[in-house]
Design an enzyme around this catalytic site. Structure first.
Site, PDB file in Angstrom:
ATOM      1  N   ASP A 192      -3.168  -1.298   9.153  1.00  0.00           N
ATOM      2  CA  ASP A 192      -3.231  -1.366   7.684  1.00  0.00           C
ATOM      3  C   ASP A 192      -3.824  -2.681   7.173  1.00  0.00           C
ATOM      4  OD1 ASP A 192      -1.848   1.056   7.588  1.00  0.00           O
ATOM      5  OD2 ASP A 192       0.106   0.068   7.407  1.00  0.00           O
ATOM      6  N   LYS A 249       0.850  -1.208   0.000  1.00  0.00           N
ATOM      7  CA  LYS A 249       0.000   0.000   0.000  1.00  0.00           C
ATOM      8  C   LYS A 249       0.875   1.244   0.000  1.00  0.00           C
ATOM      9  CE  LYS A 249       0.879   1.623   4.284  1.00  0.00           C
ATOM     10  NZ  LYS A 249       1.530   2.855   4.605  1.00  0.00           N
TER      11      LYS A 249
END
Ligand code: ATP
Length: 306
Positions: free
Chosen positions: A145, A11
């Protein structure tokens, strides 16, 4: 099923707003995540004795000397498998084999990605049939996350990052990543953020409207102008040489340049494939860069591949 393999992306944060530290020690975040085409793979192989093991096969030499990915219970993939055992009561075990491509301690959530992949892979080999909601709930207990990496695409992250809602984003984007020789621990960057902001009033974070408008329009120029990261000052204070990396990419014409998450990976937005190559060539001669990677986003989150 005796084994399952899950492919999971890295990410980046297109914006990362950081608020004042909460009583539980976490910082409230307002971020827009994007999953990018840089993947780890986690293969889970069933074992019937309840044990969980992990092995890590790294692809990138640049990190091999400086950062160690734990091959024990500290590995986030093992923690994810353990969390599935606890949640479901399953007594089976698993051997986890991680093929690592995502830079380690690079601000690209590689450990969280492996945790998300292990959740899906264990759910498959143990036949635990967890719902999407259950997986999200377990993911949030492992790391901020992890829920996003189950979903992928482009999404807003609230809370401490674990509350994810998809964004209607148009188009695909060309990214260039410049990795650094030594990783940076997320905790140390947040500690430096607290030190630098001590005595100041830190406002509650918000996702900038202009960034959301750029994504809705699929406007790469506008997106480049509105990339932002509240951890920049803290990361540059710990690694001043990253300023050079960012400047080299901007001089090469990047539409925008920021650090990815807590750094030290720097990310650059390019107009197209050729532009991405031009920026990569400029960065590859920089002393501050270990490696330069061309990538695209958004891509889907963790997916079974076999
Ligand atoms: P984030 O952006 O999520 O804060 P990061 O991308 O900067 O994290 P990671 O690659 O997730 O950093 O690694 C951070 C630390 O986590 C490493 O130094 C390593 O010791 C530990 N770790 C535990 N499990 C893993 C894993 N599966 N892969 C990588 N690192 C792991």
């Amino acid at each position: 099923m005796t084994s399952a393999t899950v492919r999971v992306p890295a990410k980046i944060n297109l914006c990362l707003g950081v608020g004042p530290v909460r009583p539980d020690g976490f910082h409230p975040l307002a971020t827009v995540y994007q999953a990018v085409d840089l993947h780890d793979e986690v293969r889970a192989t069933f074992r019937d004795d309840g044990q969980i093991t992990v092995s890590v096969h790294a692809q990138m030499d640049a990190y091999a000397e400086s950062v160690v990915v734990p091959e024990n219970d500290e590995n986030l993939a093992v923690r994810a498998a353990r969390a599935v055992q606890d949640f479901t009561g399953v007594t089976d075990g698993v051997d986890l084999a991680i093929r690592k491509v995502i830079p380690v301690a690079g601000g690209m959530a590689g450990g969280s990605a492996d945790a998300a992949a292990a959740l899906l892979a264990c759910n498959e080999v143990w036949g635990t049939r967890l719902s999407r909601a259950d997986l999200d709930q377990i993911a949030a207990t492992i790391g901020s996350d992890v829920p996003f990496l189950l979903h992928g695409g482009t999404a807003v992250g609230g809370g401490r990052g674990e509350m994810v809602s998809p964004v209607l984003a148009r188009g695909g984007y060309h990214w260039v990543f410049a990795t650094a020789v030594h990783g940076l621990s997320t905790a140390s960057v947040f500690a430096e953020f607290d030190r630098l902001t001590e005595g100041q009033q830190v406002r509650d974070p918000e996702v900038p409207d202009a960034l959301m408008a750029a994504l809705r329009a699929g406007d790469a120029d506008a997106l480049g102008d509105h990339l932002s990261n509240d951890l920049t000052e803290a990361a540059l204070s710990l690694r001043p040489e990253l300023t050079d990396t960012l400047e080299i990419g901007l001089e090469a014409g990047a539409l925008g340049a920021i650090l990815s998450g807590s750094g030290p990976t720097a990310m650059f937005l390019a107009e197209d494939e050729q532009h991405s190559l031009d920026i990569s060539i400029a960065l590859s001669s920089a002393a501050s860069c270990a490696d330069v990677i061309q990538s695209r986003g958004p891509v889907p989150g963790a997916r079974l591949v076999g």
